[in-house]
Design a protein around this motif. Structure first.
Motif, PDB file in Angstrom:
ATOM      1  N   ALA A  75       0.843  -1.203   0.000  1.00  0.00           N
ATOM      2  CA  ALA A  75       0.000   0.000   0.000  1.00  0.00           C
ATOM      3  C   ALA A  75       0.871   1.243   0.000  1.00  0.00           C
ATOM      4  O   ALA A  75       2.058   1.201   0.339  1.00  0.00           O
ATOM      5  CB  ALA A  75      -0.910   0.006   1.223  1.00  0.00           C
ATOM      6  N   CYS A 102      -3.464   3.820  -2.434  1.00  0.00           N
ATOM      7  CA  CYS A 102      -3.848   2.558  -3.057  1.00  0.00           C
ATOM      8  C   CYS A 102      -3.298   1.395  -2.256  1.00  0.00           C
ATOM      9  O   CYS A 102      -2.190   1.471  -1.718  1.00  0.00           O
ATOM     10  CB  CYS A 102      -3.323   2.489  -4.493  1.00  0.00           C
ATOM     11  N   THR A 103      -4.078   0.337  -2.202  1.00  0.00           N
ATOM     12  CA  THR A 103      -3.645  -0.920  -1.600  1.00  0.00           C
ATOM     13  C   THR A 103      -3.748  -2.011  -2.650  1.00  0.00           C
ATOM     14  O   THR A 103      -4.751  -2.109  -3.356  1.00  0.00           O
ATOM     15  CB  THR A 103      -4.526  -1.283  -0.382  1.00  0.00           C
ATOM     16  N   ASP A 104      -2.716  -2.814  -2.756  1.00  0.00           N
ATOM     17  CA  ASP A 104      -2.732  -3.941  -3.671  1.00  0.00           C
ATOM     18  C   ASP A 104      -3.917  -4.831  -3.307  1.00  0.00           C
ATOM     19  O   ASP A 104      -4.191  -5.052  -2.117  1.00  0.00           O
ATOM     20  CB  ASP A 104      -1.413  -4.715  -3.530  1.00  0.00           C
ATOM     21  N   PRO A 105      -4.656  -5.331  -4.301  1.00  0.00           N
ATOM     22  CA  PRO A 105      -5.859  -6.127  -4.000  1.00  0.00           C
ATOM     23  C   PRO A 105      -5.636  -7.274  -3.017  1.00  0.00           C
ATOM     24  O   PRO A 105      -6.508  -7.567  -2.200  1.00  0.00           O
ATOM     25  CB  PRO A 105      -6.289  -6.653  -5.377  1.00  0.00           C
ATOM     26  N   HIS A 107      -3.961  -7.296  -0.424  1.00  0.00           N
ATOM     27  CA  HIS A 107      -3.660  -6.803   0.926  1.00  0.00           C
ATOM     28  C   HIS A 107      -4.731  -5.863   1.471  1.00  0.00           C
ATOM     29  O   HIS A 107      -4.506  -5.175   2.473  1.00  0.00           O
ATOM     30  CB  HIS A 107      -2.302  -6.093   0.918  1.00  0.00           C
ATOM     31  N   ARG A 108      -5.870  -5.834   0.841  1.00  0.00           N
ATOM     32  CA  ARG A 108      -6.924  -4.912   1.264  1.00  0.00           C
ATOM     33  C   ARG A 108      -7.615  -5.380   2.534  1.00  0.00           C
ATOM     34  O   ARG A 108      -7.539  -6.536   2.916  1.00  0.00           O
ATOM     35  CB  ARG A 108      -7.925  -4.716   0.123  1.00  0.00           C
ATOM     36  N   ARG A 109      -8.292  -4.425   3.169  1.00  0.00           N
ATOM     37  CA  ARG A 109      -9.081  -4.656   4.393  1.00  0.00           C
ATOM     38  C   ARG A 109      -8.201  -5.010   5.595  1.00  0.00           C
ATOM     39  O   ARG A 109      -8.616  -5.710   6.489  1.00  0.00           O
ATOM     40  CB  ARG A 109     -10.148  -5.735   4.178  1.00  0.00           C
ATOM     41  N   ALA A 113      -4.034   1.237   3.991  1.00  0.00           N
ATOM     42  CA  ALA A 113      -4.287   2.575   3.439  1.00  0.00           C
ATOM     43  C   ALA A 113      -4.475   3.586   4.557  1.00  0.00           C
ATOM     44  O   ALA A 113      -3.955   4.706   4.487  1.00  0.00           O
ATOM     45  CB  ALA A 113      -5.511   2.558   2.522  1.00  0.00           C
TER      46      ALA A 113
END
Length: 162
Positions: A75, A102-105, A107-109, A113
């Motif tokens: 991110a 932006c956060t790499d998909p 690594h989201r949630r 970010a």
């Protein structure tokens, strides 16, 4: 764990990769995302702006590394610092702009970010930046509001494609 660190010039390619992912996620930009001359220019600008001494930094950037892939970022949050003329409402005349969150998909949630953006806002706060603006996507609006952003009058803008 969100081990946020300041970005360095070697992070430029990854910051551009994440920037492209951000564009791909924006409906108005999807058709424009992807390889193009903008990427090499963005990488050059990032390398130059991140290579300056800390006291001269005008493009603060904070990142979280991808723990499974050394050299990749999970991110990022990037901003700019601008010196304008002081005013009664902003006696130091410092303005910030936040972008490229932006956060790499994969690594989201996980709060990456938020952590990067909070580090960027702390950086601005230590420099007494009177106003910080950003353009929020609908997906990011709740995050930014939780960090203290709200509605503000916006001046007219002019945009041209070259």
């Amino acid at each position: 764990m969100n081990d946020v660190r300041p970005a360095v010039p070697a992070d430029a390619p990854e910051l551009v990769r994440l920037r492209n992912l951000m564009f791909e996620a924006m409906p108005a930009m999807t058709a424009l995302a992807g390889p193009g001359p903008w990427q090499s220019t963005a990488e050059r600008v990032l390398r130059e702006r991140l290579a300056v001494p800390a006291e001269e930094l005008t493009m603060p950037s904070f990142v979280v590394d991808d723990p499974q892939h050394p050299g990749r970022l999970a991110a990022c949050a990037v901003g700019t610092l601008e010196q304008r003329l002081p005013s009664p409402g902003n006696p130091d005349g410092l303005f910030g702009f936040v972008f490229n969150i932006c956060t790499d998909p994969g690594h989201r949630r996980r709060g990456h970010a938020r952590a990067c953006t909070a580090a960027l806002l702390d950086w601005f706060d230590t420099r007494r930046v009177g106003r910080i603006d950003l353009h929020a996507s609908s997906g990011g609006e709740a995050l930014y509001r939780s960090l203290g952003f709200g509605e503000h009058s916006t001046a007219l803008s002019r945009q041209r494609s070259y």
